[in-house]
Design a protein around this motif. Structure first.
Motif, PDB file in Angstrom:
ATOM      1  N   HIS A   1       0.826  -1.219   0.000  1.00  0.00           N
ATOM      2  CA  HIS A   1       0.000   0.000   0.000  1.00  0.00           C
ATOM      3  C   HIS A   1       0.862   1.273   0.000  1.00  0.00           C
ATOM      4  O   HIS A   1       1.788   1.402   0.797  1.00  0.00           O
ATOM      5  CB  HIS A   1      -0.934  -0.009   1.218  1.00  0.00           C
ATOM      6  N   ASN A   2       0.552   2.181  -0.939  1.00  0.00           N
ATOM      7  CA  ASN A   2       1.176   3.505  -1.057  1.00  0.00           C
ATOM      8  C   ASN A   2       2.583   3.496  -1.677  1.00  0.00           C
ATOM      9  O   ASN A   2       3.195   4.554  -1.811  1.00  0.00           O
ATOM     10  CB  ASN A   2       1.244   4.232   0.291  1.00  0.00           C
ATOM     11  N   LEU A   3       3.083   2.336  -2.059  1.00  0.00           N
ATOM     12  CA  LEU A   3       4.391   2.305  -2.704  1.00  0.00           C
ATOM     13  C   LEU A   3       4.241   2.629  -4.192  1.00  0.00           C
ATOM     14  O   LEU A   3       3.349   2.114  -4.866  1.00  0.00           O
ATOM     15  CB  LEU A   3       5.044   0.926  -2.569  1.00  0.00           C
ATOM     16  N   PRO A   4       5.109   3.500  -4.777  1.00  0.00           N
ATOM     17  CA  PRO A   4       5.072   3.773  -6.226  1.00  0.00           C
ATOM     18  C   PRO A   4       5.383   2.498  -7.003  1.00  0.00           C
ATOM     19  O   PRO A   4       6.432   1.874  -6.793  1.00  0.00           O
ATOM     20  CB  PRO A   4       6.177   4.816  -6.427  1.00  0.00           C
ATOM     21  N   VAL A   5       4.481   2.119  -7.876  1.00  0.00           N
ATOM     22  CA  VAL A   5       4.577   0.793  -8.492  1.00  0.00           C
ATOM     23  C   VAL A   5       5.831   0.638  -9.356  1.00  0.00           C
ATOM     24  O   VAL A   5       6.399  -0.453  -9.438  1.00  0.00           O
ATOM     25  CB  VAL A   5       3.313   0.489  -9.331  1.00  0.00           C
ATOM     26  N   MET A   6       6.290   1.704 -10.006  1.00  0.00           N
ATOM     27  CA  MET A   6       7.408   1.588 -10.948  1.00  0.00           C
ATOM     28  C   MET A   6       8.768   1.521 -10.253  1.00  0.00           C
ATOM     29  O   MET A   6       9.765   1.167 -10.889  1.00  0.00           O
ATOM     30  CB  MET A   6       7.405   2.762 -11.935  1.00  0.00           C
TER      31      MET A   6
END
Length: 974
Positions: A421-426
Motif C-alpha cells: 500500500h502507497n508504494l510507487p509501483v514503478m
C-alpha cells in the motif's frame, strides 16, 4: 524559327563544353559596366577607345548588387510595408476567381517560442499559397493555434507558483499563457512573409470553435461511436490523467527489472493427465517486464497452436512448464540443462489451474490467447486484466474480474495489501513485489531488460496501464471506412502512405477524456446516486449554443440549472436538476484539433485541397482528423496529404537545448550576438526551406544558411544585369512584335516557355527544390553561358532604338518578368524589390497582384509547314522526321510544335493569316569541302487538332479523345 532552332542547337552543343558556374565570368564582366565603365571601352589605354565610352549603352540601374546587415533587414521590412504584405490575403479573397485553393493549417501548439520546425512548415505552406494566388486562384488559408492541454496548464501553474486554484482560475492563467505564446509565434510568421489575414485566425479556445467541435462530438455520440467505459488506459502518474496513444513517446532505452516466476499447477490440464504420469509438482514459468502487476494477476495465457513441454532442471529437479521453442533460451538463462519430460500441444493445456504465488488462496486458470508468442520469454504470459490491453481483452472474453491495484498517483492501493500500500509501483513497489516473490520461493530469475516503453510526451516520465472510467472513440468501427477514404487521397511522398496506414492499424481505441481543467469540457451530467451519464442531442445542443456565445468557461461559471434547464430535462425524460452534477473531464486536445475541419473549412465543401505537416502527424492530426471526418461524413477532410521531415542540425541530430545545437529562426533573420551569426534576412530562411528535400529530415546550420545567402546574391546579380539593360525601355510601347524579333531572341522566349512549364509543374507538386534546380539550370546554361554572351554587342553598341536592340530588350524584359515571378513564391521580398525597378507597369502595382508568368510563345499550339529545297539541309531534316507529316518526330519536339509538315515547297492555298518566314542556312563542313547554302520557308498556323487530355498537346481529333500516340500507349498499358 528553323534557323533559330538549328543555330541554337549547334550553340547548345558547343556551350556544354564551356559550362560556367551560375552567374559566371560573363555576368561579372557585364556587371562591371554598371559602375560607369565597360571592359574594352574607356579603359584609359592609349588606343583611342576611351573617346567612345559615352556612345556605348551601358547597363544602368539603382537596384543594389547586394544587401547585407541592417540594410538587408530594413529593406525587407520596407518591402513588406510598401508592397502591402499585410493586406495581400484579404485582397485576393475579395477578387473574383473561378477556382479556390484550400490549404488547411494544422495548428501549432501555443506553448513556446517559434522554432525552425515552425519555419519549415509555415514557409512551405506559404510558398504553395503564393503560387496558387499568382495563378489566379482564390486561396483559403486560415492560420490557427492549438490552445488547450496539459503542457500549457502546467507551465501556467509553474509561472504562477500557486496551488489550490479553482478550475476557472487555472483556465484564466492558462489562457493568458497561451495568448502570449500565440503573439510571439504570430509576429514571427508575419516576419517570415507568410501570407494570411492575421486578424482572422482560429483558436481552439474560442467559443464558436468549441461549439463546432461539440457538434461533431454529439453526432459521433449519437451514432454510438463515442461511448463511456471502464477499461485500461495509458495513465500518466506524473500528469494524473489518461493519455491517448498520440500523446505517448516510446523510450527505446527504458530499463525494466524483468523476472521469471513460477505459478504452481494445482489442477493439471485433463488432456495431459491421461497421456502422462509423474507431473505432480510442475509449475508454469512466466516472464514479465512489469513485476508490479503480479498482485493483479487473474490468469496465465498460452498459445493454443504451439507446442509446450514439461522440463526438469538438471541442477534441482524442479519441473517447469514452458513453450517448447523457448526451452533452449530458458536453459541458457538459468545456466542449467533442461531435460524434456513430455511435450504436447497448447490446446491440451485447457482446464489447467495455477496457484497465485503471492496469494495462496487465489487460483488462476490457464487460458488460450492470440497475443502470446514464443519470440521472448517462456511462451506463457502472466495476465493482469486491469493493467494490460491484451490482458483486458482476455478478461472480457472469459468474463474475468478487473481489479485495479494502482491509484492516480501511480501507487499501490490498499487492495494490493498492507505490504504494498502507497508504494510507487514503478520503483519501490516493483522492488517489494520481487522481494515477496523471492521470499515465497516463486522467483526463478531476475534480469535487467532494455526495451521500448511508453512515456508521457509532456513530462517525459513512464506511464502505467490502469483501468479508469473514461470516454472512448470506437476506432475499430471506423478503420475500414478510414482506409477506404485514404485510398482516394493523394499522399506526398507516396512512401508515407504506408506510415499513415501502419499508424492507423496500430490504434485500438482512442481515449478522449482528460482529468484536467484547461480544455473543452465533455458536455455530460452524472446522476448523483447512480453515476449514470446524462448526454443526448438535447443536452449537447443546449451546451453548444452556450459555448458559442459565452465560451466554455461558462461550464464552470453558470449554475447547473442554466446548463441543464427544465425544457432540456423534459426532452431528455430526466428527473429534477438537483439529481445531477456536471462532469469534470475535458476532451483530449487531439479531439480539439482533429475536428478543426468542421470549424474552419468552408461550409460549402469542408474538404481541404491539402494538409501539410511533419511526419509525426501520421499518427496524430492526419489520422485523428480522418477518424472524425469519416465518422460524421464518410470522407476524408483532405484531398492531399503532404508529409515533410523534421528540421535537424547539420550533423543530422535532433535539436536540443541541452546539446546546444538549437537554431533560432529569429537569430537567422536578425543575427545573433556573435559575429559568426550574421543577419540573413527572411528570404534566406525561405530559400533554405525551398531548396531542401522536405520529404526527408532537413539539415540547417551555418553551411546551409551561407549557401542560401550566396545563391541569393548570385541571383541578385543576374536580376541586376537584366534590369540594367532595360533602362529606358517600356515594353508597353517599345516591345517588338514576335514576327520581327531576331531568331535567337525568339528562341530564348521558347526556352522561357519551357522554363515556366517546368517551374509551374514543380510548384504544383509541392517540390520547391525542383523549382530552384530548374531556375539555376536556366540561368547558368541558357542565360549566363549562352544568351548573355551573344547579345552584349547588340545591347551595348547598336543604336538605342534599333530593331535588333529593341528585339533583345523585348526578350530580356520577358525573361526578367518570368524569372521574377518564378522566384516570387520563394523569395517574395526580392521579387517585389525587383518589380519596383522593373519596367512595364504602374508604379503602385505590386507583383503579387499581377499574376503568374506570362509568355507570348505557345509553340505547342501551332502547326508548322517547313519547306526546304532538295539538298543536304533537307536530308538533315529528314533524319529528324522520316514521314512528311508528324506530331511526334524529333523535329516536332525540337520545334516545340503540335504538328510539322516537312516538304520541298509551301502549299499554294495557305490561309491568309499564316505567319511566313523565309531565309537561308549555310552548311559548311570539313573546312569547306562540303558547302551548301540552302533556302527554307516556314508557315505557322494555329493547331488544327484539339488538346489531348493526356499529353495536353494539340494533336487529337477532339477534346474528349486521346491523340493517336496516347491511344497506343494507354491501350498497351491495359
Amino acid at each position: 524559327m528553323l534557323l533559330c532552332r538549328i543555330s541554337a542547337a549547334s550553340r547548345t552543343l558547343a556551350r556544354f563544353g564551356r559550362r560556367s558556374q551560375w552567374g559566371g565570368g560573363l555576368l561579372h564582366r557585364a556587371l562591371s559596366c554598371s559602375s560607369s565603365r565597360c571592359h574594352g571601352v574607356g579603359s584609359g589605354e592609349g588606343n583611342g577607345q576611351g573617346l567612345y565610352r559615352d556612345t556605348v549603352l551601358l547597363p544602368q540601374t539603382e537596384f543594389p548588387m547586394n544587401l547585407t546587415g541592417q540594410n538587408l533587414l530594413d529593406r525587407e521590412l520596407e518591402i513588406q510595408q510598401k508592397c502591402g504584405f499585410a493586406d495581400l490575403y484579404s485582397w485576393q479573397r475579395q477578387r473574383k476567381a473561378k477556382k479556390e485553393f484550400c490549404l488547411h493549417d494544422g495548428p501549432p501548439y501555443a506553448n513556446g517560442d517559434p522554432h525552425v520546425g515552425h519555419a519549415l512548415n509555415k514557409i512551405l505552406k506559404d510558398v504553395r499559397n503564393r503560387f496558387e494566388m499568382l495563378k489566379g486562384r482564390q486561396v483559403h488559408y486560415i492560420p490557427g493555434w492549438d490552445c488547450h492541454g496539459l503542457p500549457i496548464e502546467l507551465k501556467a501553474l509553474g509561472e504562477s507558483g500557486t496551488t489550490g486554484l479553482s478550475p476557472l482560475q487555472i483556465r484564466q492563467k492558462a489562457r493568458e499563457f497561451a495568448e502570449r505564446a500565440i503573439a510571439r509565434q504570430k509576429a514571427a510568421f508575419q516576419r517570415w512573409g507568410v501570407m494570411a489575414d492575421w486578424d482572422q485566425c482560429y483558436y481552439t479556445f474560442d467559443g464558436p470553435y468549441e461549439a463546432a467541435q461539440l457538434k461533431v462530438f454529439q453526432e459521433m455520440h449519437s451514432k454510438g461511436i463515442i461511448y463511456q467505459d471502464h477499461k485500461p488506459v495509458f495513465w500518466s502518474p506524473s500528469s494524473r490523467t489518461a493519455l491517448a496513444e498520440a500523446e505517448l513517446e516510446y523510450n527505446p532505452q527504458h530499463v525494466s527489472r524483468a523476472i521469471y516466476a513460477t505459478f504452481p499447477l494445482t489442477t493439471l490440464p485433463p488432456k495431459t493427465i491421461s497421456e502422462n504420469a509423474g507431473l505432480e509438482g510442475v509449475s508454469a514459468l512466466v516472464w514479465t517486464t512489469q513485476p508490479w502487476t503480479i498482485p493483479a494477476n487473474k490468469a496465465v495465457c498460452y498459445m493454443p497452436n504451439a507446442q509446450y513441454s514439461v522440463v526438469k532442471r538438471a541442477d534441482n529437479s524442479q519441473l517447469l512448464l514452458v513453450g517448447t521453442d523457448c526451452r533452449a533460451s530458458v536453459a541458457a538463462l538459468l545456466g542449467t540443462e533442461l531435460e524434456s519430460v513430455c511435450t504436447f500441444s497448447g490446446s491440451q493445456l485447457e482446464g489447467g489451474i495455477c496457484k497465485h504465488p503471492l496469494l495462496p488462496d487465489k487460483e488462476v486458470p490457464l487460458l488460450p490467447a492470440n497475443h502470446v508468442t514464443m519470440a521472448k520469454g517462456t511462451g506463457l504470459v502472466h495476465t493482469a486484466p486491469a493493467h494490460g490491453m491484451e490482458d483486458y481483452s482476455v478478461a472480457s472474453y472469459f468474463d474475468l474480474s478487473v481489479e485495479c491495484v494502482v491509484d492516480e498517483d501511480g501507487k499501490f492501493t490498499e487492495q494490493a495489501g498492507s505490504e504494498l500500500h502507497n508504494l510507487p509501483v514503478m520503483t519501490e513497489g516493483t522492488a517489494k513485489v520481487i522481494s515477496m516473490l523471492k521470499e515465497c520461493g516463486a522467483l526463478v530469475k531476475e534480469e535487467q531488460c532494455v526495451h521500448s516503453y511508453p512515456y508521457d510526451w509532456r513530462t517525459k516520465q513512464p506511464v502505467v496501464i490502469r483501468p479508469s472510467r473514461q470516454w472512448f472513440i470506437d476506432v475499430a468501427s471506423l478503420k475500414d471506412k478510414a482506409k477506404d477514404a485514404l485510398q482516394k487521397v493523394h499522399v506526398l511522398p507516396e512512401s508515407a502512405r504506408g506510415s499513415v496506414l501502419d499508424m492507423l492499424n496500430r490504434r485500438t481505441y482512442w481515449c478522449i477524456s482528460r482529468q484536467r481543467s484547461w480544455g473543452v469540457p465533455i458536455p455530460v451530467f452524472y446522476h448523483k446516486e447512480t453515476g449514470e451519464a446524462l448526454i443526448n442531442k438535447h443536452t449537447v445542443s443546449h451546451v453548444v449554443n452556450l459555448f458559442k456565445d459565452k465560451g466554455s468557461d461558462c461550464w464552470w461559471e453558470l449554475p447547473i440549472d442554466t446548463l441543464l434547464p427544465p425544457e432540456v430535462l423534459k426532452k431528455s425524460k430526466a428527473g429534477p436538476v438537483t439529481d445531477y452534477i456536471r462532469g469534470q473531464d475535458v476532451l483530449d486536445i487531439w479531439f480539439d484539433s482533429g475536428t478543426s475541419w468542421a470549424a474552419v473549412l468552408p461550409e460549402s465543401d469542408p474538404r481541404a485541397d491539402a494538409y501539410v505537416e511533419g511526419k509525426d502527424q501520421t499518427g496524430g492530426w492526419f489520422q485523428l482528423s480522418l477518424f472524425t471526418s469519416v465518422a460524421v461524413r464518410n470522407k476524408a477532410p483532405y484531398k492531399c496529404l503532404v508529409v515533410h521531415g523534421f528540421a535537424v542540425s547539420e550533423k543530422g541530430e535532433k535539436m536540443s537545448k541541452s546539446v546546444g545545437n538549437v537554431v533560432d529562426p529569429d537569430e537567422i533573420i536578425n543575427g545573433g550576438k556573435e559575429s559568426s551569426t550574421p543577419p540573413y534576412g527572411a528570404d534566406a530562411l525561405r530559400w533554405w526551406v525551398a531548396e531542401s528535400n522536405i520529404f526527408s529530415d532537413v539539415q540547417i546550420g551555418p553551411n546551409a544558411l551561407n549557401s542560401a545567402r550566396e545563391n541569393i546574391k548570385k541571383l541578385r546579380g543576374i536580376l541586376k544585369f537584366l534590369l540594367g539593360n532595360l533602362q529606358g525601355f517600356d515594353p508597353r510601347v517599345q516591345a517588338v512584335d514576335p514576327k520581327q524579333m531576331h531568331y535567337v531572341d525568339q528562341y530564348m522566349l521558347h526556352l522561357l516557355r519551357e522554363f515556366s512549364i517546368k517551374v509551374t509543374d514543380a510548384y504544383a507538386g509541392f517540390d520547391a527544390s525542383r523549382v530552384i534546380r530548374t531556375l539555376q539550370a536556366f540561368i547558368t546554361r541558357d542565360l549566363s553561358s549562352f544568351y548573355f554572351s551573344i547579345i552584349k554587342d547588340r545591347l551595348y553598341c547598336d543604336p538605342e532604338d534599333s530593331l535588333g536592340r529593341r528585339s533583345c530588350q523585348t526578350a530580356l524584359e520577358e525573361i526578367l518578368d518570368g524569372v521574377t515571378r518564378a522566384i516570387a513564391p520563394i523569395l517574395p521580398h526580392l521579387a517585389e524589390e525587383v518589380y519596383l525597378h522593373a519596367p512595364g507597369h504602374e508604379k503602385d502595382e505590386t507583383l503579387f497582384k499581377s499574376g503568374w508568368i506570362k509568355s507570348r510563345k505557345h509553340a505547342a499550339q501551332y502547326d508548322l509547314t517547313i519547306a526546304i529545297e532538295p539538298g543536304l539541309l533537307f536530308e538533315l531534316m529528314e533524319s529528324l522526321q522520316e514521314e512528311s507529316v508528324s506530331t511526334s518526330s524529333q523535329l516536332v519536339e525540337l520545334m516545340m510544335a503540335a504538328r510539322v509538315n516537312l516538304t520541298t515547297e509551301l502549299p499554294r492555298d495557305l490561309p491568309s493569316d499564316a505567319l511566313l518566314k523565309h531565309g537561308t542556312f549555310l552548311i559548311n563542313l570539313e573546312g569547306g569541302v562540303i558547302r551548301e547554302d540552302s533556302a527554307y520557308s516556314i508557315a505557322v498556323l494555329p493547331a488544327s487538332g484539339a488538346r489531348c487530355p493526356r499529353c495536353r498537346r494539340y494533336t487529337s481529333e477532339s477534346a474528349d479523345c486521346l491523340c493517336p500516340r496516347c491511344q497506343t500507349i494507354v491501350s498497351k498499358a491495359h
